[in-house]
Enzyme design. Structure first.
Site, short mmCIF file in Angstrom:
data_model
loop_
_atom_site.label_atom_id
_atom_site.label_comp_id
_atom_site.label_asym_id
_atom_site.label_seq_id
_atom_site.Cartn_x
_atom_site.Cartn_y
_atom_site.Cartn_z
N SER A 292 -3.63 -6.43 -13.55
CA SER A 292 -4.10 -6.10 -14.90
C SER A 292 -4.11 -4.58 -15.10
O SER A 292 -3.09 -3.94 -14.91
CB SER A 292 -5.46 -6.74 -15.11
OG SER A 292 -5.84 -6.68 -16.46
N ASP B 200 -2.56 -12.68 -17.45
CA ASP B 200 -3.28 -11.72 -16.61
C ASP B 200 -3.38 -12.16 -15.14
O ASP B 200 -3.77 -13.29 -14.85
CB ASP B 200 -4.70 -11.53 -17.19
CG ASP B 200 -5.39 -10.28 -16.68
OD1 ASP B 200 -5.54 -10.15 -15.45
OD2 ASP B 200 -5.80 -9.44 -17.49
#
Lengths: 319, 334
Positions: free
Chosen positions: A88, A207
């Site tokens: 991320s 993610d």
């Protein structure tokens, strides 16, 4: 019987002798000196004799600004890094670092950072999202990264990088290490339910925090000898859950906590910036985390150097 | 030993004389205080009390000075005077390290003059003393809003960030101070900050002009370390040798210079200096470790093993002990 004045004099002299011997090396810190000496020896050996050092940059949304401070401090201390694994926001920071971007320039650049810089976030698009199936796009994030590092591919990076994403359909952890760096960092940062998943090789990527927020195990796969992990864990008890986005984020954190703990136990050094009270979506308060990342890393440098020295064979340090 | 005896004897005598002086002085001062109380003219009384308080401060009798100021403040005074006395009392409590009371009086002063930058700086410094860094920062910044060029506020912020290891910010404030106000401590902090930021040229630019005009052991030594940090070993040796000239027989200097000679392969010089360091203080495991390493490199294996064992026995930290253990294991294979 010794006269009183002589007794006082003798005691004074003894105390003075004790004081001067204590004061002689009062300002000498043996451990610092020893680490300094061995570190200098370590840095003077051939690169192939050094241990492989990996940085693991965890996810955490706005808290990820702390990574900039961490990386700056490591750069200043000239800690050699052979591999970066990021999830991320860790992927974004990793992309900048591995491409050799100036962290100082980037820090000045993002003083007025807004989430609109990396997405089509606005009240209209949020409304659209609520009323239709359309999610936000974070394509702008790719442009944001490319503007700072150029449109580089993984094999053009100065330091190898692995970005972690998650396959939305299968739940698999996906390691991205070829093609466009900016694309990979974007895929790794695609918050599910908010941003449109990113299509990649017939997969829909979201993610990486959902499969591995602190990917220490990935660094192990790549045979790192020393793993420095930088988690940006939230203090989830302080999180607000007042809207859909924040509730989703909380769900992700709860799920990830036990896996995070397991991963951190495998790291050689854990550098934890004190950013747990900043909500992942709070970009307004994010800038001050840079200093926190910087300060905690400076304080942890001794630990980092010790971990690296300990992995160097004695023969190499002595000869 | 004779020197210590002589020195000790001189010291003790000097202390006794000093004590006697202070006793007679304080007696005289106490008597003058009684005289002042009898003086009927209030203006004269205030002036005398003021002088008396200042004398007490000069001699280090802070409590007595505070008593006098307490007396002064009981009189009806113009606000300007009250402000001045509050500040002085705040300073006195600061000297006594009674920071709560110090802050009380500074705040009282600030209540009278809300935009007084100097008092804000004093409050900031007090917060800094007790490690309340955020509050200190706020006060220094408030002072800067009123007086943008306040040297003390910029200095305060520089010191504040330096102490916290936020070197970039420290530098940003130090450089706002005009160079003619650069004290030794500012120079040292700036050089150290630049060094930590890997801005070595800037560190040297700060230190060299100062060292051209002053003989300063610590800063000369720091120059040596700065050159070491950029692997300029020849220059590093130059500066460390200079610092040894200023302060001979110095353990820290010996061990750092010795480690430098070791790095550059000048083993004999390194051994010589580590031996000197050992003779000054034989309690350090790291010195034995280095002697072991050098003994091994110069072919004296038996001696190396002996020093390595000594190192292991003396090691105070886990890291040093671990390294000593590894060294022993390595040498045992030889």
């Amino acid at each position: 019987m010794i006269p009183i004045k002589s007794s006082i004099f003798i005691i004074f002299v003894v105390l003075l002798s004790v004081y001067t011997s204590f004061a002689k090396v009062q300002d000498f810190n043996e451990e610092n000196f020893f680490i300094d000496v061995l570190w200098r020896k370590a840095m003077s050996v051939e690169e192939k004799q050094l241990p492989k050092i990996a940085l693991v940059l965890g996810g955490g949304g706005a808290r990820g600004f702390a990574h900039i401070g961490v990386l700056k401090a490591l750069q200043e201390e000239r800690v050699p890094v052979n591999l970066v694994v990021g999830t991320s926001v860790g992927s974004i920071a990793g992309a900048l670092y591995c491409a050799g971007a100036s962290l100082e320039n980037f820090q000045n650049d993002i003083k007025d950072f807004d989430v609109g810089d990396i997405s089509n976030f606005s009240s209209i698009s949020l409304l659209e999202m609520l009323l239709t199936d359309r999610r936000l796009s974070n394509k702008k994030l790719e442009d944001f990264i490319n503007a700072r590092i150029g449109e580089v591919t993984f094999n053009q990076l100065q330091i190898p990088l692995v970005c972690i994403a998650t396959d939305l359909i299968t739940g698999e952890r996906i390691l991205l290490r070829e093609g466009s760096v900016a694309f990979a960092a974007r895929a790794s940062s695609t918050v599910p339910g908010i941003f449109q998943p990113v299509e990649y090789n017939q997969r829909y990527l979201i993610d990486g925090g959902l499969s591995e927020n602190i990917p220490v195990s990935v660094a192990k796969i790549f045979k790192a000898d020393v793993i420095i992990a930088i988690p940006l864990s939230a203090d989830i008890t302080k999180n607000s859950v007042t809207n859909i986005f924040l509730t989703l984020m909380q769900a992700i954190y709860i799920q990830g906590q036990s896996l995070d703990q397991y991963n951190l136990s495998m790291a050689d050094v854990v550098i934890s910036p004190d950013v747990g009270d900043l909500n992942a979506a709070n970009f307004a308060g994010a800038y001050k985390t840079i200093d926190k990342g910087y300060m905690v890393t400076k304080k942890s440098i001794k630990e980092v150097k010790i971990a690296i020295i300990n992995k160097i064979p004695e023969r190499v340090l002595i000869e | 030993m004779v020197f210590i005896f002589a020195g000790g004897s001189f010291g003790l005598k000097a202390n006794l004389e000093e004590h006697q002086k202070k006793s007679s002085y304080s007696k005289a001062l106490a008597e003058s205080l009684i005289e002042v109380n009898i003086v009927k003219n209030k203006k004269e009384s205030l002036k005398e009390l003021d002088l008396l308080a200042k004398s007490f401060i000069e001699k280090g009798f802070y409590n007595r000075a505070l008593d006098v100021y307490d007396k002064i403040l009981r009189q009806k005074l113009p606000r300007k005077k009250v402000f001045e006395y509050y500040v002085i009392i705040g300073d006195l409590y600061n000297l006594k390290k009674d920071y709560n009371l110090s802050l009380d009086y500074y705040k009282k002063a600030l209540y009278i003059r809300k935009n007084n930058a100097e008092v804000m700086v004093k409050i900031g410094k007090t917060f800094f003393e007790v490690n309340l860094f955020e509050l200190a920062e706020k006060m220094f910044l408030a002072a800067l809003k009123i007086d943008k060029k306040s040297i003390k506020a910029n200095r305060g912020l520089g010191d504040l960030f330096y102490k916290q290891g936020i070197y970039e910010k420290a530098i940003n404030y130090y450089i706002k101070i005009p160079k003619e106000f650069y004290e030794r401590e500012i120079i040292r902090n700036m050089a150290d900050s630049y060094k930590n930021l890997n801005k070595i040229n800037e560190a040297m630019d700060i230190l060299e002009p100062f060292l051209e005009k002053h003989i300063d052991y610590e800063l000369t030594f720091d120059m040596g370390l700065i050159y070491m940090s950029i692997d300029n070993y020849e220059k590093a040796k130059e500066w460390l040798l200079k610092s040894l000239e200023i302060k001979a027989n110095n353990f820290k200097n010996y061990v750092y210079l010795a480690s430098l000679y070791d790095l550059t392969g000048e083993h004999k010089k390194a051994i010589d200096l580590f031996n000197k360091a050992y003779n000054l203080d034989s309690s350090y495991a790291s010195v034995d470790f280095m002697r072991a390493s050098l003994a091994y490199k110069t072919g004296r294996i038996r001696e190396a093993k002996m020093y390595a064992n000594e190192s292991y026995k003396k090691a105070k930290s886990v890291f040093v002990k671990d390294q000593a253990k590894k060294l022993i294991e390595f040498l045992n294979k030889k």
